[in-house]
Design an enzyme around this catalytic site. Structure first.
Site, PDB file in Angstrom:
ATOM      1  N   HIS A 139       8.571 -21.352  12.044  1.00 12.89           N
ATOM      2  CA  HIS A 139       9.797 -21.865  12.657  1.00 12.89           C
ATOM      3  C   HIS A 139      10.765 -20.758  13.060  1.00 12.89           C
ATOM      4  O   HIS A 139      11.280 -20.745  14.175  1.00 12.89           O
ATOM      5  CB  HIS A 139      10.507 -22.845  11.712  1.00 12.89           C
ATOM      6  N   HIS A 181      13.471 -22.646  16.407  1.00 14.00           N
ATOM      7  CA  HIS A 181      14.734 -22.319  15.755  1.00 14.00           C
ATOM      8  C   HIS A 181      15.828 -21.902  16.731  1.00 14.00           C
ATOM      9  O   HIS A 181      16.946 -22.432  16.694  1.00 14.00           O
ATOM     10  CB  HIS A 181      14.511 -21.235  14.703  1.00 14.00           C
ATOM     11  N   VAL A 182      15.551 -20.934  17.589  1.00 16.48           N
ATOM     12  CA  VAL A 182      16.513 -20.503  18.606  1.00 16.48           C
ATOM     13  C   VAL A 182      16.335 -21.401  19.822  1.00 16.48           C
ATOM     14  O   VAL A 182      15.234 -21.507  20.365  1.00 16.48           O
ATOM     15  CB  VAL A 182      16.294 -19.028  18.983  1.00 16.48           C
ATOM     16  N   HIS A 183      17.410 -22.012  20.280  1.00 16.45           N
ATOM     17  CA  HIS A 183      17.317 -23.017  21.338  1.00 16.45           C
ATOM     18  C   HIS A 183      17.305 -22.359  22.713  1.00 16.45           C
ATOM     19  O   HIS A 183      18.230 -22.508  23.526  1.00 16.45           O
ATOM     20  CB  HIS A 183      18.459 -24.011  21.206  1.00 16.45           C
ATOM     21  N   ASN A 200      14.135 -25.905   9.481  1.00 12.29           N
ATOM     22  CA  ASN A 200      15.278 -26.067   8.576  1.00 12.29           C
ATOM     23  C   ASN A 200      15.839 -27.488   8.598  1.00 12.29           C
ATOM     24  O   ASN A 200      16.380 -27.970   7.600  1.00 12.29           O
ATOM     25  CB  ASN A 200      16.377 -25.063   8.923  1.00 12.29           C
ATOM     26  N   HIS A 239      20.731 -16.935  15.299  1.00 15.27           N
ATOM     27  CA  HIS A 239      19.684 -16.692  14.287  1.00 15.27           C
ATOM     28  C   HIS A 239      19.073 -15.297  14.388  1.00 15.27           C
ATOM     29  O   HIS A 239      17.916 -15.088  14.026  1.00 15.27           O
ATOM     30  CB  HIS A 239      18.583 -17.755  14.389  1.00 15.27           C
ATOM     31  N   ASP A 298      11.541 -28.435  13.332  1.00 15.42           N
ATOM     32  CA  ASP A 298      12.747 -29.174  13.710  1.00 15.42           C
ATOM     33  C   ASP A 298      12.368 -30.359  14.586  1.00 15.42           C
ATOM     34  O   ASP A 298      12.358 -30.276  15.818  1.00 15.42           O
ATOM     35  CB  ASP A 298      13.780 -28.270  14.394  1.00 15.42           C
TER      36      ASP A 298
END
Length: 457
Positions: free
Chosen positions: A318, A355-357, A233, A328, A195
Site C-alpha cells: 500500500h 496511498h498517494v492519490h 490504512n 505521505h 484502501d
C-alpha cells in the site's frame, strides 16, 4: 534460411526497435502539465442505482471472487445474505444454466459498534481447469443469482495476461468513472493495492453501512473476475472511542485471501502465481522488521520464485517506497530499508503501491549502497531494481494529492495528479506493456505507456 528461423531472428530486433522508440519518445522525467477540471469528490448517495440491492428475500449481494490457490486452479467466491444465513453453497459448471458441480463454504458475521453485518459467505471452488469459462449460481429459489468467471491460462512463461491495477478506490463519482473505464480495458484480474471502501471516514453504524454499499458497488466487476486484495490504512479502523480496537476487523471478515496456499500465517501477506506472473502481496501496516513473521515468510517466498515458469515478478503493497509527492513522503522508508536489497537481488520487475492519490512511475533505481557513514546518499540507476508505480488515484472522497516536490527527483520518470487506473499487459516471457489511463472528466485517456523487457530472459 527457414521462414521460422527468420521470424525468430526478426522478433527480438523488432522488440528492441520498439523499446528504443519508447525510450526516445516516452515520458521520461515528466511532471505532467495536465490540469484536471475538479469534480467534487464526495460519496455517491446510498439511494443511487449503483448501490442497488438485488430483488428477492435474502438475495445474495456483494458478490466477489479472488484466486483460491497458489496456481490459479481455484477461486474463493464470497457474498453476503442480509436476512438469514441461508445455504452457503455454490453450484457451478462449464455450461450456462447447467451446474454439474457444487461446493460448500463457511458463513460468519461480525459487529462494529451497534452495526451487525449480514451473513458473510466464503466458498472455495477448486479443481478447476485452466483457460475455461465457468458459470456459477448462489442463493435459492427466486432469489438465486448467476454469474461467470474465466480461469487463467496455465502457468507458463509465454502465457499472455492483462492485469488491472487499482488503488484507493472509494465510492465517489470519480470511483465510478475509474471502475467503468477499467471494465472496458480488457483487464482479466485486478491487483488492488489497498484502501477499499473508505468506510472508516464515517462514524458509528455508518461504517458498516458503507462497507455494504461498496461491496454492491464493485460487484459489477468483482463477481466476474478475481480481485487480488491487499490492505491499506483505511482498512485498519482503529476506533477506541466507539470500542473498536481490533485492526482490520471489517476487512478480514469480508475479504478472503489464499494465504495458506503460499505458507503464510496471515491473510494480510501471501503470494499467488497466475499465467506468467508471480505476485507477492505485502502488508505495509504489519511488522516487517528483521526476523518478523512477514520478513521470514517473504525470505522463503522469494526463494520459491521460478523465473523459468513465471518470468514476471510483481509485488503489491500500500505505501509506496519511492514517491516524490508531498503527501505521505518517505512513509515507506522502513520497508525500503529492510526489503529493498531483496527486491534488487531477486530482480523484482514491478512494485505497485497506492496511498498517494496520484500516479507516478519511477526509473529502475535503488538506494542499497548507503549505510549512513558511506556510499551514495541518493537513489542511483540500477538495472536490477524494480520499477516503482504508484496508483493511488482510484477516486476516493479525500481528493487528489496535487503537490509534488519541485524539482522532480531524478528517480521519477512520470507523475500526474489525476484519477485513473493502470493495466499491465504481459505479452510473453520477454516483454510487457504498462499503461496508465487518466479519467479525464469521464473520458478514459491513455496518458503514460511504456514497453518493458524482461531482464531474466
Amino acid at each position: 534460411m527457414a521462414p521460422g528461423l527468420r521470424f525468430t531472428l526478426f522478433e527480438p530486433l523488432l522488440t528492441l526497435f520498439l523499446f528504443l522508440a519508447v525510450v526516445k519518445k516516452g515520458n521520461a522525467g515528466i511532471t505532467s502539465s495536465f490540469v484536471r477540471s475538479q469534480w467534487q469528490s464526495f460519496d455517491i448517495p446510498l439511494d443511487n442505482k449503483v448501490f442497488a440491492i438485488p430483488n428477492g428475500y435474502n438475495a445474495p449481494q456483494q458478490v466477489h471472487i479472488t484466486q483460491g490457490d497458489y496456481d490459479g486452479k481455484a477461486v474463493i467466491i464470497s457474498w453476503l445474505t442480509p436476512d438469514e444465513p441461508g445455504l452457503s453453497k455454490v453450484q457451478y459448471g462449464t455450461s450456462e444454466n447447467k451446474y454439474e458441480f457444487s461446493a460448500h463454504g463457511t458463513v460468519t458475521n461480525y459487529t462494529f459498534y451497534n452495526y451487525k453485518s449480514g451473513y458473510i459467505h466464503h466458498c472455495l471452488v477448486d479443481g478447476l481447469e485452466y483457460d475455461t469459462k465457468y458459470y456459477y449460481k448462489i442463493g435459492v429459489g427466486g432469489s438465486s443469482r448467476e454469474f461467470w468467471f474465466q480461469t487463467p491460462p496455465k502457468i507458463d512463461p509465454d502465457s499472455p495476461f492483462t492485469f488491472g491495477i487499482i488503488g484507493d478506490l472509494g465510492q465517489t463519482y470519480n470511483s465510478l468513472s475509474t471502475l467503468e473505464h477499467y471494465m472496458q480495458s480488457g483487464g482479466q484480474t485486478v491487483l488492488f493495492v489497498g484502501d477499499l471502501s473508505y468506510a472508516d471516514r464515517y462514524q458509528y453504524n455508518d461504517v458498516g453501512i458503507r462497507w455494504d454499499s461498496w461491496g454492491r458497488f464493485i460487484e459489477r466487476s468483482a463477481a466476474y473476475q478475481p480481485w487480488i486484495w491487499s490492505a491499506g490504512n483505511h482498512e485498519i479502523e482503529y476506533m477506541p472511542d466507539v470500542g473498536e480496537v481490533l485492526p482490520f476487523k471489517s476487512y478480514l471478515h469480508r475479504f478472503s485471501t489464499p494465504y495458506l496456499a503460499s505458507g503464510s500465517n496471515s491473510p494480510l501477506w501471501y503470494a499467488i502465481r497466475r499465467a506468467s506472473a508471480h505476485i507477492i502481496v505485502l502488508s505495509s501496516y504489519s511488522s516487517h522488521v528483521t526476523y518478523s513473521l512477514q520478513w521470514r515468510w517473504l525470505q522463503d517466498e522469494l526463494e520459491r520464485v521460478d523465473r523459468k515458469k513465471t518470468p514476471w515478478l510483481i509485488i503489491l503493497m500500500h505505501v509506496p517506497i519511492y514517491n516524490s509527492n508531498q503527501a505521505h513522503f518517505m512513509e515507506g522508508e522502513s520497508m525500503r530499508a529492510v526489503f529493498e536489497p531483496w527486491f534488487v537481488r531477486y530482480r523484482v520487475d514491478f512494485i505497485f503501491a497506492g496511498h498517494v492519490h496520484a500516479y507516478e512511475r519511477s526509473y529502475r533505481i535503488s538506494n542499497i549502497r548507503y549505510n549512513v557513514s558511506s556510499g551514495p546518499r541518493y537513489p542511483v540507476p540500477d538495472r536490477s531494481a524494480p520499477v516503482y508505480v504508484t496508483v493511488g488515484d482510484g477516486g476516493n472522497q479525500e481528493g487528489l494529492a496535487a503537490r509534488f516536490w519541485d524539482p522532480q527527483p531524478e528517480y521519477s520518470a512520470f507523475r500526474e495528479a489525476s484519477y485513473g487506473h493502470s493495466t499491465l499487459e504481459i505479452k510473453n516471457r520477454t516483454h510487457a506493456f504498462l499503461h496508465w489511463h487518466r479519467n479525464d472528466d469521464g473520458q478514459k485517456v491513455p496518458a503514460d505507456s511504456v514497453l518493458f523487457l524482461n531482464r531474466h530472459w
